[in-house]
Design a protein around this motif. Sequence first.
Motif, PDB file in Angstrom:
ATOM      1  N   ASP A 141      -5.448  -8.212   4.585  1.00 15.34           N
ATOM      2  CA  ASP A 141      -5.683  -7.249   3.519  1.00 15.34           C
ATOM      3  C   ASP A 141      -5.619  -5.860   4.144  1.00 15.34           C
ATOM      4  N   ARG A 142      -5.400  -4.856   3.310  1.00 15.98           N
ATOM      5  CA  ARG A 142      -5.365  -3.489   3.800  1.00 15.98           C
ATOM      6  C   ARG A 142      -6.175  -2.591   2.892  1.00 15.98           C
ATOM      7  N   SER A 143      -6.890  -1.669   3.489  1.00 19.34           N
ATOM      8  CA  SER A 143      -7.606  -0.644   2.735  1.00 19.34           C
ATOM      9  C   SER A 143      -7.593   0.639   3.548  1.00 19.34           C
ATOM     10  N   CYS A 181       3.506  -3.686   9.518  1.00 20.61           N
ATOM     11  CA  CYS A 181       3.708  -2.935   8.285  1.00 20.61           C
ATOM     12  C   CYS A 181       5.118  -2.356   8.304  1.00 20.61           C
ATOM     13  N   SER A 206       0.855  -1.185   0.000  1.00 23.12           N
ATOM     14  CA  SER A 206       0.000   0.000   0.000  1.00 23.12           C
ATOM     15  C   SER A 206       0.888   1.230   0.000  1.00 23.12           C
TER      16      SER A 206
END
Length: 387
Positions: free
Chosen positions: A277-279, A256, A241
């Motif tokens: 998952d990342r958002s 992270c 990301s």
Amino acid sequence: MPVTTFARTMLAAAAAVALAGCSLFGSKPPEPDPVPSFEPRAELRSLWQVGVGSSATYRFQPAVVAGAVYAAGGDGSVVRIDASGGRTQWRRDVGDALSAGVGSDGRTVAVVTVAGEVVALDASSGEERWRAPVGAEVLAAPGVSEQVVVVRTSGNRVLAFESADGARRWTYEREMPALTLRNAVGMTVDERAAIVGYPGGKLVSINLANGGPLWEITVSTPRGVTELERVTDVAGVPVVSGSEVCAVTYQGRAGCFDIVNGRVIWTVEFSSASGLDRSGPLVFVSSARDAIHALDARDGSNVWTQGPLSLRRLSRPLAVGGGVVFGDFEGYVHALDRANGGIIARNRASGGAIQAAPVALGDARFVVQTVGGGVEAFELVGAGRSE
């Protein structure tokens, strides 16, 4: 003393039993939790379904590129499906049973046979371009770029083949711990590098041009006395990301890291066999205890937890639309509110268990593949947004 093949087999069997939550001997294993009741606040709408053949003992995951879904079944079938309407655009039988797939960049489609042979097809027509021997079992979908097709063996070697003709470009190897999980851990591939998670809690960026390591990150370090206690493999695919990469390990940590220099941004104690998952500001993780957690992407603090849904064998979560979706061993697809983790919708895919992670089709659409060979697209309708 080196670990013998027999010893590795017995250790792997012990690890599998431990993960399953039961014993080789003794009483009947505990029953999975029933699916929890909830008040629907959104809808998981089935859009289309295509059969591709059962996965047998392997885990297959569709690839979505430029409006097309590429999927494979254990019997050797590979299909291209129109993502918008579910029409099968081509179907090919590669002539051999498959153990891994599908990888694609929209030009090349790659799968791997049970015999350890990578097969590359033309993405537009499905015609076979080339085959090349890997020389080992492959469980994870290949990574595909314009230059190379990258394959990771179950022994954790990474091999790159020229996309044009299948010529071997390079091989990357590293020393492995005595015991690792037999898991279909994939990789994140772009035009420059493959980011690969390894046993022992290591995350490595490999240069696609020459197979040299660009950087190495320690997500977690092995702890404990026994080999089983010291298993801390990276689970699922690393998620990039912006300038950060996030990953989680089994019996270790989630965290992270700065993708340029490997600097630790944050890590927290965590155990997952499925991945994350990342958002935006949140990282979503499926824990080894079958709970879904939302962590703050700035510092790793827990924002909310849904579950546990014990022994339901939850897939890696996917942030899609205004929610978070994941599958389970009975083929249920669950949707959570991204803001607070409440269950907002549920549907059931055809074909049994969902082992691989859902794959995004667009803003609120995604596709899942069941062990029975069903590839099914859903849309999350009516979910709010927290971003």
